[in-house]
Design a protein around this motif. Structure first.
Motif, PDB file in Angstrom:
ATOM      1  N   VAL A  53       0.876  -1.286   0.118  1.00  0.00           N
ATOM      2  CA  VAL A  53       0.027  -0.043   0.006  1.00  0.00           C
ATOM      3  C   VAL A  53       0.793   1.414  -0.041  1.00  0.00           C
ATOM      4  N   PRO A  54       1.807   1.339   0.780  1.00  0.00           N
ATOM      5  CA  PRO A  54       2.900   2.581   0.827  1.00  0.00           C
ATOM      6  C   PRO A  54       3.121   3.079  -0.611  1.00  0.00           C
ATOM      7  N   THR A  55       3.479   2.038  -1.487  1.00  0.00           N
ATOM      8  CA  THR A  55       4.121   2.437  -2.752  1.00  0.00           C
ATOM      9  C   THR A  55       2.711   3.107  -3.638  1.00  0.00           C
ATOM     10  N   VAL A  63      -9.079   8.684  -1.852  1.00  0.00           N
ATOM     11  CA  VAL A  63      -8.271   7.385  -2.287  1.00  0.00           C
ATOM     12  C   VAL A  63      -7.248   7.187  -1.028  1.00  0.00           C
ATOM     13  N   ARG A  64      -6.436   8.315  -1.130  1.00  0.00           N
ATOM     14  CA  ARG A  64      -5.002   8.263  -0.287  1.00  0.00           C
ATOM     15  C   ARG A  64      -5.392   7.977   1.062  1.00  0.00           C
ATOM     16  N   LEU A  91      -6.323   1.552   5.285  1.00  0.00           N
ATOM     17  CA  LEU A  91      -6.591   0.312   5.290  1.00  0.00           C
ATOM     18  C   LEU A  91      -5.003  -0.428   5.971  1.00  0.00           C
ATOM     19  N   GLU A  92      -3.843   0.313   5.328  1.00  0.00           N
ATOM     20  CA  GLU A  92      -2.663   0.141   5.633  1.00  0.00           C
ATOM     21  C   GLU A  92      -2.295  -0.037   7.321  1.00  0.00           C
ATOM     22  N   ARG A  93      -2.858   0.937   8.000  1.00  0.00           N
ATOM     23  CA  ARG A  93      -2.840   0.829   9.491  1.00  0.00           C
ATOM     24  C   ARG A  93      -3.770  -0.219   9.852  1.00  0.00           C
ATOM     25  N   ILE A  94      -4.774  -0.451   9.510  1.00  0.00           N
ATOM     26  CA  ILE A  94      -5.695  -1.759  10.070  1.00  0.00           C
ATOM     27  C   ILE A  94      -4.717  -3.208   9.660  1.00  0.00           C
TER      28      ILE A  94
END
Length: 149
Positions: free
Chosen positions: A11-13, A49-50, A56-59
């Motif tokens: 996700v970070p990318t 979206v960001r 979502l990344e944190r979860i």
């Protein structure tokens, strides 16, 4: 089958790519005094979206959350992120193809007429991408909500 940790690390990318699109759109909107609502809406949807991707990344990066997720949900999240990545990649490509050209008038940087023309020429493609991004933001936020329940 994807696992939550793999998704969380990819996700970070995508967030960086969305950030690039936001920056490019910001530059266009700031320099084009009569920017279309499509450009402004694209900027807004990219920010939405960001935000969804960051949440979502944190979860997914928290082990206690990822362990309780249904594998079907994880696959759905993976597909949603993949399709979003394709759309963001297309958006960045479209913005790059406009080839922003600037002119300096009395200390004020503005878009050249050719750049404005290209933006108008690509309006239909941008609207199509806007519709897709709206679908992605809805999908990502529904996945986010399902993860929180």
């Amino acid at each position: 089958m994807a696992d939550p940790f793999t998704i969380a690390t990819t996700v970070p990318t995508l967030v960086l790519q969305v950030g690039k699109a936001v920056k490019q759109l910001t530059d266009l909107v700031e320099r084009y005094s009569r920017a279309s609502t499509t450009l402004i809406s694209l900027w807004t949807e990219c920010n939405v979206v960001r935000s969804a991707l960051g949440n979502l990344e944190r979860i997914l990066s928290k082990e206690e959350n990822s362990m309780r997720l249904d594998p079907v949900m994880v696959d759905d999240i993976d597909r949603a992120i993949l399709s979003c990545a394709v759309s963001i990649s297309e958006l960045v490509k479209e913005i790059d193809s406009i080839g922003v050209q600037l002119t300096d008038t009395h200390g004020e940087t503005k878009l050249k007429a050719l750049t404005k023309w290209k933006i108008l020429w690509k309006e239909d493609d941008m609207r199509r991408l806007l519709d897709r991004l709206r679908g992605h933001s809805t999908s990502l936020f529904s996945k986010l909500l399902a993860c929180l329940l």
